[in-house]
Structures are given as C-alpha cells and as structure tokens.
Design a protein around this motif. Structure first.
Motif, PDB file in Angstrom:
ATOM      1  N   ILE A  15       0.859  -1.181   0.000  1.00  0.00           N
ATOM      2  CA  ILE A  15       0.000   0.000   0.000  1.00  0.00           C
ATOM      3  C   ILE A  15       0.898   1.235   0.000  1.00  0.00           C
ATOM      4  O   ILE A  15       2.041   1.169   0.457  1.00  0.00           O
ATOM      5  CB  ILE A  15      -0.953   0.042   1.217  1.00  0.00           C
ATOM      6  CG1 ILE A  15      -0.164   0.014   2.536  1.00  0.00           C
ATOM      7  CG2 ILE A  15      -1.987  -1.070   1.147  1.00  0.00           C
ATOM      8  CD1 ILE A  15      -0.981   0.337   3.759  1.00  0.00           C
ATOM      9  N   THR A  17       2.310   4.831   1.285  1.00  0.00           N
ATOM     10  CA  THR A  17       2.420   5.504   2.572  1.00  0.00           C
ATOM     11  C   THR A  17       3.125   6.840   2.399  1.00  0.00           C
ATOM     12  O   THR A  17       3.858   7.054   1.435  1.00  0.00           O
ATOM     13  CB  THR A  17       3.227   4.666   3.592  1.00  0.00           C
ATOM     14  OG1 THR A  17       4.557   4.492   3.113  1.00  0.00           O
ATOM     15  CG2 THR A  17       2.581   3.330   3.852  1.00  0.00           C
ATOM     16  N   LYS A  20       5.581   6.554   7.245  1.00  0.00           N
ATOM     17  CA  LYS A  20       5.059   5.245   7.651  1.00  0.00           C
ATOM     18  C   LYS A  20       3.535   5.263   7.809  1.00  0.00           C
ATOM     19  O   LYS A  20       2.951   4.315   8.324  1.00  0.00           O
ATOM     20  CB  LYS A  20       5.723   4.805   8.958  1.00  0.00           C
ATOM     21  CG  LYS A  20       7.209   4.573   8.810  1.00  0.00           C
ATOM     22  CD  LYS A  20       7.803   4.072  10.109  1.00  0.00           C
ATOM     23  CE  LYS A  20       9.291   3.818   9.954  1.00  0.00           C
ATOM     24  NZ  LYS A  20       9.882   3.246  11.162  1.00  0.00           N
ATOM     25  N   PRO A  22      -0.192   5.047   6.338  1.00  0.00           N
ATOM     26  CA  PRO A  22      -0.917   4.586   5.148  1.00  0.00           C
ATOM     27  C   PRO A  22      -1.728   5.708   4.501  1.00  0.00           C
ATOM     28  O   PRO A  22      -2.328   6.531   5.195  1.00  0.00           O
ATOM     29  CB  PRO A  22      -1.852   3.508   5.700  1.00  0.00           C
ATOM     30  CG  PRO A  22      -1.223   3.073   6.981  1.00  0.00           C
ATOM     31  CD  PRO A  22      -0.545   4.297   7.538  1.00  0.00           C
ATOM     32  N   TYR A  26      -6.267   0.309   4.283  1.00  0.00           N
ATOM     33  CA  TYR A  26      -5.843  -1.007   3.823  1.00  0.00           C
ATOM     34  C   TYR A  26      -6.683  -2.141   4.376  1.00  0.00           C
ATOM     35  O   TYR A  26      -6.572  -3.264   3.914  1.00  0.00           O
ATOM     36  CB  TYR A  26      -4.351  -1.228   4.065  1.00  0.00           C
ATOM     37  CG  TYR A  26      -3.898  -1.216   5.501  1.00  0.00           C
ATOM     38  CD1 TYR A  26      -3.813  -2.396   6.224  1.00  0.00           C
ATOM     39  CD2 TYR A  26      -3.522  -0.037   6.118  1.00  0.00           C
ATOM     40  CE1 TYR A  26      -3.375  -2.391   7.531  1.00  0.00           C
ATOM     41  CE2 TYR A  26      -3.072  -0.029   7.423  1.00  0.00           C
ATOM     42  CZ  TYR A  26      -3.002  -1.203   8.125  1.00  0.00           C
ATOM     43  OH  TYR A  26      -2.569  -1.201   9.415  1.00  0.00           O
ATOM     44  N   LEU A  54       1.858  -5.343   3.534  1.00  0.00           N
ATOM     45  CA  LEU A  54       0.849  -5.788   4.492  1.00  0.00           C
ATOM     46  C   LEU A  54       1.297  -7.091   5.130  1.00  0.00           C
ATOM     47  O   LEU A  54       1.768  -8.002   4.442  1.00  0.00           O
ATOM     48  CB  LEU A  54      -0.494  -5.983   3.797  1.00  0.00           C
ATOM     49  CG  LEU A  54      -1.073  -4.749   3.112  1.00  0.00           C
ATOM     50  CD1 LEU A  54      -2.324  -5.113   2.326  1.00  0.00           C
ATOM     51  CD2 LEU A  54      -1.383  -3.666   4.124  1.00  0.00           C
ATOM     52  N   ILE A 122       1.708  -3.439   9.118  1.00  0.00           N
ATOM     53  CA  ILE A 122       2.431  -3.111   7.892  1.00  0.00           C
ATOM     54  C   ILE A 122       3.907  -2.944   8.244  1.00  0.00           C
ATOM     55  O   ILE A 122       4.244  -2.720   9.407  1.00  0.00           O
ATOM     56  CB  ILE A 122       1.918  -1.823   7.210  1.00  0.00           C
ATOM     57  CG1 ILE A 122       2.095  -0.602   8.131  1.00  0.00           C
ATOM     58  CG2 ILE A 122       0.478  -1.976   6.755  1.00  0.00           C
ATOM     59  CD1 ILE A 122       1.781   0.735   7.463  1.00  0.00           C
ATOM     60  N   THR A 124       7.522  -1.120   6.371  1.00  0.00           N
ATOM     61  CA  THR A 124       8.010  -0.310   5.259  1.00  0.00           C
ATOM     62  C   THR A 124       8.722  -1.192   4.236  1.00  0.00           C
ATOM     63  O   THR A 124       9.567  -2.018   4.593  1.00  0.00           O
ATOM     64  CB  THR A 124       8.964   0.792   5.771  1.00  0.00           C
ATOM     65  OG1 THR A 124       8.259   1.582   6.736  1.00  0.00           O
ATOM     66  CG2 THR A 124       9.438   1.676   4.638  1.00  0.00           C
TER      67      THR A 124
END
Length: 140
Positions: A15, A17, A20, A22, A26, A54, A122, A124
C-alpha cells in the motif's frame, strides 16, 4: 518502482504511505493481493510516496523488526534461515511465513529492541525512503 513490482510478483501486497502512515484504508484489502495496476494508480495519485507491505495471516507474512545491532545478533542466534532480510535505518526486518494462527503486532522485547509486525500490521517496503534519507534495501 520495479522493486515494488518484484515484491508483488513474489506474492506480497503493498500500500502507499507517506513516511510510515498509510495513504489508503488497507483494511479493505484484507485477503486480497494488490495488483500492478493498483500500484501504478496509487503512484500517480500520491507521488512521491513510499510503500508498505501488508503483514498478517491474510497476507501470509510475519516480520521481526530488529532495531539495533544487539537485536540483530539475538535474532541471528536463534534463527538460521529467512526468506528475506531488509536493511532499515537502525537495523533489519526479517521476513517469515505466517504460521496460520493469530499473531498480534507488538513489541516482543525491550532489550534488545525487537518488534513483531503481523496481523493487521504493515512494514516499510524496500525501496522506500526514511525521513532521514536512508533507503530501505534488500540485504544480499
């Protein structure tokens, strides 16, 4: 961007970002794999942006986040194989197949500092840039 497509091809879901944080909800991707077309659209909509992978049972992934050299040494002492390792600003992310039962995202240890990114979490993605300028990258 090609690294993000490689991650998608390897079965990871990503996803967009900002840092960090989002940029999309998500939770609506639960149980789905993101596609090249979605990533291209997000890149156009949010560029420049980072991407996160994810984690959790729906995405088959658990990540250990080692935040310093002592944490890295500890993980190396108890884990002898990992499918992927990503260098971070302070340490490493270690990627593992999710075991299939509930694994909550949380701080696992304070000394050495290790977090687990799992259900509902999540991490990075490699290729993303930390606010310090450090670029997350795959370890060879």
């Amino acid at each position: 961007m090609s690294l993000i497509f490689d991650l998608l091809d390897a079965g990871y879901s990503v996803i967009p970002t900002k840092g960090k944080i989002p940029l999309i909800k998500y939770a609506e991707l639960r149980g789905q794999r993101t596609t090249h077309d979605q990533v291209k659209a997000w890149w156009q909509q949010f560029k420049p942006c980072n991407f996160a992978i994810l984690t959790g049972v729906e995405h088959g992934l658990v990540v250990l986040d080692a935040d310093d050299a002592n944490a890295i040494d500890f993980i190396k002492s108890v884990v002898h194989a990992t499918p992927m390792r990503v260098l971070t600003r302070r340490g490493c992310h270690y990627y593992f197949r999710h075991p299939g039962f509930r694994v909550s995202s949380r701080r696992v240890m304070d000394d050495p500092p290790i977090d687990i990114k799992a259900d509902g979490g999540i991490v990075t993605a490699p290729g993303s840039t930390h606010e310090s300028g450090f670029i997350y990258r795959l370890d060879d």
